[in-house]
Design a protein around this motif. Structure first.
Motif, mmCIF file in Angstrom:
data_model
loop_
_atom_site.group_PDB
_atom_site.id
_atom_site.type_symbol
_atom_site.label_atom_id
_atom_site.label_comp_id
_atom_site.label_asym_id
_atom_site.label_seq_id
_atom_site.Cartn_x
_atom_site.Cartn_y
_atom_site.Cartn_z
ATOM 1 N N VAL A 88 23.772 -11.634 80.183
ATOM 2 C CA VAL A 88 22.465 -12.266 80.052
ATOM 3 C C VAL A 88 21.451 -11.591 80.980
ATOM 4 C CG1 VAL A 88 21.275 -14.398 80.620
ATOM 5 C CG2 VAL A 88 23.354 -14.477 79.264
ATOM 6 N N VAL A 128 17.375 -20.573 85.928
ATOM 7 C CA VAL A 128 17.422 -21.435 84.750
ATOM 8 C C VAL A 128 18.851 -21.507 84.212
ATOM 9 C CG1 VAL A 128 16.527 -21.795 82.431
ATOM 10 C CG2 VAL A 128 15.043 -20.826 84.181
ATOM 11 N N GLU A 129 19.491 -20.350 84.110
ATOM 12 C CA GLU A 129 20.835 -20.336 83.533
ATOM 13 C C GLU A 129 21.869 -20.929 84.480
ATOM 14 O OE1 GLU A 129 21.182 -19.920 80.496
ATOM 15 O OE2 GLU A 129 19.151 -19.177 80.186
ATOM 16 N N LYS A 158 21.289 -23.548 86.376
ATOM 17 C CA LYS A 158 20.820 -24.857 86.847
ATOM 18 C C LYS A 158 21.905 -25.941 86.826
ATOM 19 C CE LYS A 158 18.706 -26.163 82.450
ATOM 20 N NZ LYS A 158 17.461 -26.448 81.734
ATOM 21 N N THR A 159 22.775 -25.920 85.830
ATOM 22 C CA THR A 159 23.824 -26.941 85.799
ATOM 23 C C THR A 159 24.714 -26.839 87.030
ATOM 24 O OG1 THR A 159 23.845 -26.572 83.438
ATOM 25 C CG2 THR A 159 25.560 -27.977 84.313
ATOM 26 N N ILE A 173 21.358 -31.842 81.603
ATOM 27 C CA ILE A 173 20.603 -30.586 81.564
ATOM 28 C C ILE A 173 21.453 -29.430 81.069
ATOM 29 C CG2 ILE A 173 18.944 -31.252 83.363
ATOM 30 C CD1 ILE A 173 20.571 -29.568 85.331
ATOM 31 N N ASP A 174 22.690 -29.673 80.720
ATOM 32 C CA ASP A 174 23.560 -28.592 80.261
ATOM 33 C C ASP A 174 23.401 -28.380 78.750
ATOM 34 O OD1 ASP A 174 25.383 -26.675 79.901
ATOM 35 O OD2 ASP A 174 27.051 -27.721 80.850
ATOM 36 N N HIS A 175 22.893 -27.214 78.376
ATOM 37 C CA HIS A 175 22.710 -26.949 76.938
ATOM 38 C C HIS A 175 23.822 -26.087 76.370
ATOM 39 C CE1 HIS A 175 18.923 -28.908 76.847
ATOM 40 N NE2 HIS A 175 18.423 -28.144 77.795
ATOM 41 N N ARG A 176 24.807 -25.765 77.191
ATOM 42 C CA ARG A 176 25.850 -24.850 76.717
ATOM 43 C C ARG A 176 26.878 -25.544 75.860
ATOM 44 N NH1 ARG A 176 27.327 -22.711 82.468
ATOM 45 N NH2 ARG A 176 27.249 -24.954 82.659
ATOM 46 N N LYS A 177 27.127 -26.832 76.149
ATOM 47 C CA LYS A 177 28.144 -27.530 75.372
ATOM 48 C C LYS A 177 27.741 -28.981 75.132
ATOM 49 C CE LYS A 177 30.792 -27.885 79.646
ATOM 50 N NZ LYS A 177 30.551 -26.774 80.544
ATOM 51 N N HIS A 178 28.570 -29.755 74.560
ATOM 52 C CA HIS A 178 28.494 -31.162 74.163
ATOM 53 C C HIS A 178 27.864 -31.414 72.807
ATOM 54 C CE1 HIS A 178 24.214 -32.474 74.987
ATOM 55 N NE2 HIS A 178 24.250 -31.455 75.786
ATOM 56 N N ASP A 217 24.278 -12.075 74.062
ATOM 57 C CA ASP A 217 23.640 -12.332 75.359
ATOM 58 C C ASP A 217 22.324 -13.083 75.235
ATOM 59 O OD1 ASP A 217 25.727 -11.162 76.739
ATOM 60 O OD2 ASP A 217 24.909 -9.175 76.481
ATOM 61 N N LEU A 218 22.310 -14.096 74.409
ATOM 62 C CA LEU A 218 21.160 -15.004 74.388
ATOM 63 C C LEU A 218 21.216 -15.859 75.646
ATOM 64 C CD1 LEU A 218 21.136 -16.219 70.667
ATOM 65 C CD2 LEU A 218 19.892 -14.322 71.687
ATOM 66 N N PHE A 219 20.070 -16.381 76.050
ATOM 67 C CA PHE A 219 20.039 -17.262 77.222
ATOM 68 C C PHE A 219 20.505 -18.654 76.796
ATOM 69 C CE2 PHE A 219 16.354 -14.277 77.742
ATOM 70 C CZ PHE A 219 16.991 -13.442 78.644
ATOM 71 N N PRO A 220 21.664 -19.111 77.291
ATOM 72 C CA PRO A 220 22.248 -20.363 76.769
ATOM 73 C C PRO A 220 21.412 -21.614 77.053
ATOM 74 C CG PRO A 220 23.738 -19.291 78.345
ATOM 75 C CD PRO A 220 22.510 -18.458 78.278
ATOM 76 N N HIS A 221 20.588 -21.583 78.092
ATOM 77 C CA HIS A 221 19.809 -22.782 78.425
ATOM 78 C C HIS A 221 18.409 -22.764 77.833
ATOM 79 C CE1 HIS A 221 22.524 -25.010 80.962
ATOM 80 N NE2 HIS A 221 22.893 -23.876 81.544
ATOM 81 N N LYS A 222 18.154 -21.808 76.967
ATOM 82 C CA LYS A 222 16.834 -21.773 76.342
ATOM 83 C C LYS A 222 16.985 -21.938 74.832
ATOM 84 C CE LYS A 222 14.998 -18.482 79.704
ATOM 85 N NZ LYS A 222 14.541 -19.437 80.680
ATOM 86 N N TYR A 253 19.715 -24.679 70.326
ATOM 87 C CA TYR A 253 20.209 -23.879 71.434
ATOM 88 C C TYR A 253 21.252 -22.904 70.898
ATOM 89 C CZ TYR A 253 17.687 -26.712 74.751
ATOM 90 O OH TYR A 253 16.683 -27.300 75.461
ATOM 91 N N ARG A 271 24.267 -22.281 71.443
ATOM 92 C CA ARG A 271 25.617 -22.755 71.127
ATOM 93 C C ARG A 271 25.689 -23.376 69.731
ATOM 94 N NH1 ARG A 271 25.199 -28.319 71.400
ATOM 95 N NH2 ARG A 271 23.422 -28.898 72.672
ATOM 96 N N ARG A 310 14.657 -10.966 69.174
ATOM 97 C CA ARG A 310 14.258 -10.960 70.576
ATOM 98 C C ARG A 310 13.896 -9.540 71.032
ATOM 99 N NH1 ARG A 310 18.344 -13.040 75.240
ATOM 100 N NH2 ARG A 310 19.403 -11.132 74.570
#
Lengths: 230, 246
Positions: free
Chosen positions: A130, A151-152, A154-155, A225-230, B90-95, B136, B138, B152
């Motif tokens: 990233v 930002v990445e 933050k969790t 605030i976690d956007h990676r999973k759930h 390699d996308l930004f996972p929190h955006k 997002y 994911r 991008r």
């Protein structure tokens, strides 16, 4: 058993209740105060450690080793010793060496290097791909730090914040032994020196409750605030 | 056609191992160059050297006639002009998808948010992912993520686009949707350097194919000659590994 609880309630006049309420206030003041000031020092230091490390955005062995060394030194001194060692320094800054405001000074000194390490570890968790992607788009190091890294991470940073707050809650109680104030102070003065077991139990239970609240709020927020999973 | 990218005598070592060995290459504007070769031949490293993700030991890289290697201060300016898409998206996972796309034009190029978003939506629509703008990463499949990664890179208006094995991590069914996007980019005259293992795709998309081994160009040619009439034994053997006969 019943007699024991009766004992507690007969003891509970308004003075004790006010004292305990003030203890809660002082404990929260010391914990949150030292966490916030600790982060003001520790967060930038953690970022510097990450950036200057061998695989960082701008490796600089001299800065990294210096920061690394200072962090290790402070973290290896037991908190109680640090508390005593820092008395002259605390007096210089706050004007006195006892009370809850004075306790924040050694708590911050103790917390800052710990926070720096926690922050460094959180930043290290960010996927290098990233960061490369951001580099490939022409982002400067500062842009990468503020727009991507923080930002990445933050969790993880938030989890670290929760753990740190919990740790400082424990340390603020420990500082009660040298007149720090707060619930720890009450537990030591009444529970230990005066054999008022009931007050000690109440203060310890309150510390447990405060800890649980901090931890659960932290866990809840970092999930949100976690956007990676759930 | 005018030359847009020139590489002269490029060498790159990782400690004792020489990865790129005195490699020279010239790419014309609008040309699609596909680089193939066995694993570890230096394909990816070569692309990474071009936009400064790897430091080079020797040689020069010119973009638009301007020397871009050995100029570390201006590296980020160069990277703005050379877009890159990676194997692992390699996308930004929190955006969100939209934020992923608009981050660089807004922060790096300082363009206006509204204008960038409008362009981003157009590009997303083009790759068929407009409805995913607020999702997002994911929530997207690999193929969708890779199409977002291409968008991008495109929104930075790069003069050259580097695609580094962009389908290698995808399920076979998703390879097509990504390669279709690349084919349409080739048709509109984008300059691209593509590293891939998809030989059929290479044949379809390339103006020129390069076979790289040991950090050197072993053979190069127009796709028809390259695949149907390879000159060197090494390339013949390499191409045989992709065909099956009963």
């Amino acid at each position: 058993m019943l007699d024991f609880f009766k004992g507690i309630f007969t003891f509970w006049d308004s003075k004790v209740i006010i004292m305990i309420l003030e203890g809660i206030r002082d404990t929260l003041y010391m914990t949150l105060g030292s966490t916030i000031v600790g982060y003001l020092l520790g967060l930038p230091l953690g970022i510097v450690l990450y950036v200057t490390s061998a695989k960082g955005l701008r490796p600089n062995p001299f800065i990294y080793r210096t920061g690394d060394f200072i962090c290790n030194i402070i973290r290896s001194i037991p908190f109680l010793i640090l508390l005593i060692l820092l008395i002259p320094f605390t007096r210089l800054i706050v004007g006195k060496s006892y009370g809850s405001t004075a306790t924040i000074v050694p708590l911050v000194i103790c917390a800052a290097p710990y926070i720096a390490r926690v922050v460094e570890a959180s930043l290290n968790e960010v996927d290098t791909g990233v960061i490369e992607a951001a580099k490939a788009m022409g982002a400067s190091n500062l842009q990468i730090i503020f727009k991507v890294l923080l930002v990445e991470a933050k969790t993880s940073l938030f989890t670290g914040f929760t753990i740190t707050t919990g740790l400082l809650l424990g340390y603020s109680a420990m500082s009660g032994t040298v007149g720090g104030g707060g619930l720890g102070d009450i537990a030591v003065r009444y529970g230990y020196y005066r054999w008022k077991t009931d007050i000690m139990i109440v203060t310890v239970v309150l510390l447990i409750v405060i800890f649980q609240i901090i931890q659960n709020l932290g866990t809840y927020a970092s999930k949100r605030i976690d956007h990676r999973k759930h | 056609m005018e030359e847009i990218l020139r590489v002269e005598n490029l060498s790159k070592r990782f400690e004792d191992i020489s990865v790129i060995n005195n490699l020279s290459l010239s790419v014309k504007k609008g040309e699609v160059v596909v680089i193939v070769g066995p694993s570890g031949c230096g394909k990816s490293t070569f692309l990474r050297c071009l936009n400064g993700l790897e430091e080079i030991e020797e040689g020069e890289i010119f973009l638009d006639g301007e020397k871009v290697s050995s100029n570390k201060k201006n590296m980020s300016k160069t990277r703005e002009k050379i877009g890159m898409v990676f194997q692992s998206y390699d996308l930004f996972p929190h955006k969100t998808i939209l934020q992923n796309i608009t981050l660089a034009p807004i922060t790096v190029k300082k363009r206006k948010k509204a204008e960038v978003e409008e362009e981003a939506l157009k590009l997303l629509d083009r790759v068929g992912l407009l409805s995913k703008k607020d999702n997002y990463p994911r929530q997207l499949s690999g193929g969708q993520k890779q199409r977002v990664a291409i968008v991008r890179a495109l929104i930075m208006h790069p003069e050259v686009l580097l695609l580094d094995e962009i389908t290698a991590a995808l399920d076979p069914e998703m390879v097509r949707e990504v390669l279709d996007v690349v084919l349409s980019l080739a048709k509109e005259g984008r300059t691209m350097l593509i590293v891939t293992h998809e030989m059929a795709f290479a044949k379809a998309v390339a103006d020129r194919v390069i076979f790289l081994e040991g950090g050197k160009i072993v053979e190069e040619g127009a796709p028809n000659d390259f695949f149907d009439n390879p000159q060197t034994d090494r390339l013949k053997r390499f191409l045989q590994t992709f065909s099956y006969e009963k």
